[in-house]
Scaffold this active site. Structure first.
Site, mmCIF file in Angstrom:
data_model
loop_
_atom_site.group_PDB
_atom_site.id
_atom_site.type_symbol
_atom_site.label_atom_id
_atom_site.label_comp_id
_atom_site.label_asym_id
_atom_site.label_seq_id
_atom_site.Cartn_x
_atom_site.Cartn_y
_atom_site.Cartn_z
ATOM 1 N N GLY B 12 -1.212 -13.130 -11.657
ATOM 2 C CA GLY B 12 -0.576 -12.117 -10.847
ATOM 3 C C GLY B 12 0.677 -11.949 -11.226
ATOM 4 O O GLY B 12 1.614 -12.952 -11.438
ATOM 5 N N GLY B 14 3.010 -9.654 -9.813
ATOM 6 C CA GLY B 14 3.540 -8.832 -8.729
ATOM 7 C C GLY B 14 4.813 -9.370 -8.506
ATOM 8 O O GLY B 14 5.588 -10.190 -9.205
ATOM 9 N N PHE B 15 5.368 -8.930 -7.274
ATOM 10 C CA PHE B 15 6.657 -9.717 -6.873
ATOM 11 C C PHE B 15 6.367 -11.244 -6.869
ATOM 12 O O PHE B 15 7.547 -11.801 -7.371
ATOM 13 C CB PHE B 15 7.025 -9.122 -5.577
ATOM 14 C CG PHE B 15 7.420 -7.716 -5.723
ATOM 15 C CD1 PHE B 15 8.844 -7.483 -6.209
ATOM 16 C CD2 PHE B 15 6.563 -6.804 -5.340
ATOM 17 C CE1 PHE B 15 9.128 -6.093 -5.978
ATOM 18 C CE2 PHE B 15 6.853 -5.341 -5.196
ATOM 19 C CZ PHE B 15 8.340 -5.091 -5.652
ATOM 20 N N VAL B 80 -8.647 -12.285 -14.063
ATOM 21 C CA VAL B 80 -9.301 -13.419 -13.415
ATOM 22 C C VAL B 80 -10.548 -13.378 -12.921
ATOM 23 O O VAL B 80 -10.759 -12.632 -11.795
ATOM 24 C CB VAL B 80 -8.023 -13.987 -12.602
ATOM 25 C CG1 VAL B 80 -8.497 -15.295 -12.015
ATOM 26 C CG2 VAL B 80 -6.845 -14.016 -12.945
ATOM 27 N N GLU B 172 5.260 6.638 5.564
ATOM 28 C CA GLU B 172 5.672 7.160 4.280
ATOM 29 C C GLU B 172 5.199 8.422 3.667
ATOM 30 O O GLU B 172 5.564 9.295 3.137
ATOM 31 C CB GLU B 172 6.143 6.193 3.352
ATOM 32 C CG GLU B 172 7.431 5.352 3.990
ATOM 33 C CD GLU B 172 7.469 4.185 3.176
ATOM 34 O OE1 GLU B 172 8.741 3.444 3.295
ATOM 35 O OE2 GLU B 172 6.721 3.591 2.451
ATOM 36 N N ASP B 302 1.034 -12.198 -0.797
ATOM 37 C CA ASP B 302 0.079 -11.550 -0.041
ATOM 38 C C ASP B 302 -1.078 -12.260 0.229
ATOM 39 O O ASP B 302 -1.989 -11.959 1.181
ATOM 40 C CB ASP B 302 -0.125 -10.157 -0.408
ATOM 41 C CG ASP B 302 0.998 -9.180 -0.119
ATOM 42 O OD1 ASP B 302 1.991 -9.609 0.340
ATOM 43 O OD2 ASP B 302 0.900 -7.873 -0.211
ATOM 44 N N ALA B 318 7.272 -7.206 -0.076
ATOM 45 C CA ALA B 318 7.731 -7.537 -1.224
ATOM 46 C C ALA B 318 8.804 -8.735 -1.278
ATOM 47 O O ALA B 318 8.712 -9.817 -2.065
ATOM 48 C CB ALA B 318 8.284 -6.554 -1.990
#
Lengths: 444, 444
Positions: B12, B14-15, B80, B172, B302, B318
């Site tokens: 992964g 991501g952050f 994966v 948002e 997460d 994040a």
């Protein structure tokens, strides 16, 4: 508003259609512009979206936004199905439109010399944003696949790209691709060496860039070869397969194939009963760009075969399309005022094509110049003709950044399931393969 | 290089995963980062891509480019499939990877409370660039369809949009949607009035933005309502159909439905034999973020259910993901140097959510503030945490332009056959579902 309003229908929001619409500001005219896309596309920069330099929205603007303040224009996003010249009616996907005047500006689509059904799936063209992001996806994905695979015998095929057609689009794309592989991606991989990628440019004619002088064609060939492109001249393509191109004796294995070797008029022209078309499906028009039997209908832009007052065959380029669109609009305005129509005269402002960083060819009036001056001119001209100040600023920023850092701003793989479109090129095509025949949409 | 190199696999980008990779600079470590995408995505701005404010490439960077100069990292674009804890092996789409250390950072996907199969097709989530451009396409296309249709009874449904979930993403997106309809599109249509569009925000809880104070929730609700959003609180969704949402007695007909009401861990966690998962599929980790029975494996971001040393439940945001990724990397570096591991302590830097122009809520330490100051802070923080100076410049330019002109830069409809994905949400799903009548364009 005392006289009855005339209704002008414009089919197509490219350079021809959009310029016609903008010209038709008159209180006694009602204008409807139809396009299958919601945006005007700045096609000359499409290859930069395909080669990860620009994002798709950077070179597109919503048609209805461009025309928002011109209150006599209604914009419809719809597909043109057919034109009935006798009834003066256009059939769309969602209804029909009646017209007093019609401007057909549906443009051209990629032409395959009669082999569309066999070849398009393996070698898609570069005419829409979706085609550009698909090319970007497939090309970036080929590098990713090569890095992932343990089967190093696959590398050579995965890292080979073929561009068919040595006109401006082919030259620009091949140059941008080889720069991507040899300069932009160099440090980013660990197992493969992206600079070992092969970019082939295959052209049937004995030289590149036919609209330019032979010296400029030769300059272009030498420049491309110095950049690493393998240029094959006098090589008409005889076969295209899922992973190869055959041109006579030459066979090239490749993971991505781009077709930039020809165009033909939108198939909607075939619904024009009794109107003579040329071999590329283009409409043969009267000197004022109207149809000889239907003076209320104009055919403009890439869809028309035009020979102007000076006996010049009008080329299929953006400035010519814009001029023809404006001309048709002017004839309508004149006629409404009771004035006579004028024949079309093409004003050739010159040709310019880019090859790569600091390399381009330009032909303006009798002048020919190459290299950095032509490249600077190419950038200025394109920034100038872009629509929208924000897009100009953003593209300028992208270009300046790329010039300074050798990086590109849109190296992302998006789209449906990239791994599945390696052999079969399009998600759409793979859906089509699963289902009976696909209705080919028109390029409105 | 005298000691044997340890191989760290990170799943992964991501952050969490990216921050772990960046931290693992050490000569005796070899790192492999795997992601199914080729890019790191700045998810906090994804809703701006969905609402036509930014282009997809503006908020994404190629992972291998971010890590190009860190020579001990190899980046692979692959899926994966499974993790074998006993063999210390990860199964990918194209082979397997053995590891000495594993950092699982596959993140979360949209959660449907067990109704994925029924609801996802009608109400997709907002987690990837493809989902964002799909939402943009469907929403812009609904306006186009309304302008085209003669059936004015259709207008109300076509111009109704539902956002399910009143967390930051839902708030948002609803705010950006209503501004698009009421401010950005106003002058662009002729038959319809875009400001008559309805944006509904449906939330099961009695207030919006649960991580904030009740006063801020109330401010948010009032602000959204003033902007034109219909806020429905205490309305748990009971049914989602192709063109409607049912929440108890409330039934809303709509053309576009967004699901932003929950997340669950990547399904790969289910291949972790013997590892306890919570109700949302998240991995329950030891204080140092490793798996209790497998200290060589860390679960971060997460995908992990983390309670830190101060008994704080670490939220799925994040900054928290980045901190957990870095923490796991530090434990590996420490262990290799023979040092002891440390438990994870979350540093809460505050929460911030934007509602619309000049409207946001912020909670930093004990301070709460709303309105313009929070909005300015929101923009600064997001620009600061973006990766890449070019993306910062371009996004700043887009925001400044939007602020001054009320315009948005990415109002283009792209993707395969927009007209076909109105009821069925994803092109992939419609291709799959619609095999017989698939209106598949050769858009190539």
């Amino acid at each position: 508003m005392n006289e009855p309003q005339k209704h002008v229908v414009i089919l197509g929001g490219g350079f021809a259609g959009l310029n016609a619409a903008r010209k038709l500001r008159a209180p006694n005219l009602r204008v409807t512009l139809v396009d299958r896309q919601n945006h005007h596309l700045f096609q000359p920069l499409l290859y930069q979206v395909a080669t990860a330099g620009l994002a798709a929205p950077d070179i597109a603007q919503p048609l209805r936004h461009i025309l928002a303040r011109q209150r006599n224009v209604t914009t419809l996003m719809d597909e043109v199905q057919a034109i009935d010249l006798d009834k003066r009616q256009v059939t769309l996907g969602h209804g029909t439109l009646s017209y007093d005047y019609l401007i057909v500006a549906l443009g051209a689509r990629t032409g395959y010399f009669g082999r569309r059904d066999e070849w398009e799936r393996y070698a898609p063209g570069l005419k829409t944003l979706d085609e550009a992001t698909q090319l970007r996806r497939r090309m970036l994905h080929a590098f990713e696949q090569a890095e992932t695979t343990r089967n190093t015998a696959e590398w050579s095929r995965l890292l080979s790209f073929v561009v068919i057609g040595g006109g401006p689009t082919g030259v620009e794309t091949a140059g941008a691709l080889v720069e991507l592989a040899r300069r932009v991606l160099t440090h980013d991989f660990r197992r493969i060496d992206p600079s070992k990628a092969h970019v082939h440019l295959v052209e049937a004619a004995p030289r590149l860039l036919l609209p330019f002088s032979p010296e400029q064609s030769e300059y272009t060939r030498r420049k491309l070869e110095a950049m690493g492109v393998k240029v094959h001249l006098g090589a008409p393509v005889t076969e295209v397969g899922p992973n190869h191109v055959q041109a006579g004796d030459l066979r090239i294995e490749a993971s991505v194939i781009l077709w930039a070797a020809g165009v033909e008029a939108s198939p909607v022209t075939q619904t024009l009963a009794g109107v003579p078309l040329d071999r590329a499906g283009r409409v043969q028009v009267a000197p004022d760009l109207s149809l000889p039997e239907h003076p209320e209908v104009f055919a403009v832009g890439d869809l028309a075969a035009i020979v102007d007052t000076k006996n010049v065959r009008v080329p299929g380029v953006a400035p010519a399309a814009a001029q023809t669109g404006k001309h048709a609009a002017k004839q309508i305005l004149a006629e409404i005022k009771g004035k006579a129509r004028q024949p079309f005269t093409y004003l050739d402002k010159g040709s310019i094509a880019t090859i790569g960083r600091s390399a381009a060819v330009a032909a303006v009036a009798k002048m020919r110049f190459n290299g950095w001056p032509a490249w600077a001119m190419w950038m200025s001209v394109h920034l100038f003709f872009l629509i929208g100040m924000r897009n100009r600023l953003i593209i300028f920023l992208h270009w300046a950044w790329a010039y300074l850092t050798w990086q590109r701003g849109a190296r992302i793989i998006t789209g449906i399931n990239p791994s599945s479109d390696a052999p079969a090129p399009t998600p759409a095509a793979s859906a089509a393969a699963a289902s009976p025949p696909a209705p080919a949409p028109q390029k409105a």
